[in-house]
Design a protein around this motif. Sequence first.
Motif, short mmCIF file in Angstrom:
data_model
loop_
_atom_site.label_atom_id
_atom_site.label_comp_id
_atom_site.label_asym_id
_atom_site.label_seq_id
_atom_site.Cartn_x
_atom_site.Cartn_y
_atom_site.Cartn_z
N ASN A 116 -33.81 -11.55 -7.31
CA ASN A 116 -32.95 -11.80 -8.46
C ASN A 116 -31.98 -10.63 -8.66
OD1 ASN A 116 -34.02 -14.31 -9.13
ND2 ASN A 116 -35.65 -13.43 -10.40
N GLU A 117 -30.90 -10.88 -9.37
CA GLU A 117 -29.83 -9.88 -9.49
C GLU A 117 -30.34 -8.54 -10.04
OE1 GLU A 117 -26.66 -9.64 -8.40
OE2 GLU A 117 -27.32 -11.42 -7.31
N ASN A 118 -31.22 -8.59 -10.99
CA ASN A 118 -31.76 -7.35 -11.57
C ASN A 118 -33.16 -7.04 -11.06
OD1 ASN A 118 -29.46 -6.80 -13.23
ND2 ASN A 118 -30.14 -8.43 -14.62
N GLY A 119 -33.51 -7.62 -9.91
CA GLY A 119 -34.84 -7.45 -9.36
C GLY A 119 -35.02 -6.16 -8.59
N GLN A 120 -36.24 -5.98 -8.07
CA GLN A 120 -36.58 -4.76 -7.34
C GLN A 120 -37.47 -5.09 -6.15
OE1 GLN A 120 -39.13 -2.17 -9.69
NE2 GLN A 120 -40.43 -3.87 -10.36
N GLY A 138 -26.05 -3.65 0.98
CA GLY A 138 -25.77 -3.98 -0.41
C GLY A 138 -26.80 -3.54 -1.42
N PHE A 139 -27.69 -2.65 -1.02
CA PHE A 139 -28.73 -2.15 -1.91
C PHE A 139 -28.49 -0.70 -2.28
CE2 PHE A 139 -31.25 -5.38 0.54
CZ PHE A 139 -31.72 -6.14 -0.52
N LYS A 151 -30.36 -4.17 -6.02
CA LYS A 151 -29.01 -4.55 -5.61
C LYS A 151 -27.99 -3.62 -6.26
CE LYS A 151 -29.91 -9.46 -4.76
NZ LYS A 151 -29.56 -10.85 -5.08
N ARG A 152 -26.94 -3.30 -5.52
CA ARG A 152 -25.88 -2.44 -6.06
C ARG A 152 -25.08 -3.20 -7.11
NH1 ARG A 152 -24.72 0.09 -0.88
NH2 ARG A 152 -23.14 -1.50 -0.47
#
Length: 234
Positions: free
Chosen positions: A147-151, A214-215, A233-234
């Motif tokens: 997810n966009e704000n995931g880790q 992209g990370f 994610k950046r």
Amino acid sequence: MKDLMGQAISDYFHNKNPEDLQTETSISELDELPVSYLFRDFEEMNSIEKKALTLSSGKVLDIGAGAGSHSLYLQNERNLDVTALDISPKSIEVCQLRGIRKTVNQNMLEFSGETFDTILLLMNGTGIFQSLIVIDIYLKKLYSLLNENGQILIDSTDIIYMFDADEDGGVYIPAEGYYGEIDYIVHYKADTEDPIKWLYLDFNTLKNAVENNGFKIEKMITEENSYLARITKR
């Protein structure tokens, strides 16, 4: 694929005369791995595992779940929505029998249809990448599952310490390829698995790879030559 690791996990769970696993690599001699180690609870885990499980949040994908100890803790003690994924059918069967509600018996590269807030890759999680030559394939896949704000919480070990050093501190490493690319072999009950490619990464090499995909990355904890990294994610 003989699935000897899964067979050992199954034998231990069902009490069918389990024996210790034996492992070796292209740069190390035979070593014993007690199958009971794969069933340890939170208090028996090392500081890297404990940190990763403490940092986990939201919807979780546990890649390379094995006997399911990390997934079980997150599901039962943290009340998180966890999916245990492993390429080993016998391991996933044990995960199910231990009570893990969501399981997937599949190669992570073939898994799709869901995204996650936390992706776990523990017990030298970078090993699954196999080689620097193909690491981008795996990182792009992980990007698609996150997810966009995931880790992504992943650990590895810098194995430079395993190579001989000269009097000036220089290290004798292979002239070709990256020193963390090894062959990993599992033995169980007089049977032997075909060698698999396994990747140990120093932090800077992992940092360069993830930033090219992209990370961004930060080191969360170190334990001797091993570390836990958090990738977002950046």
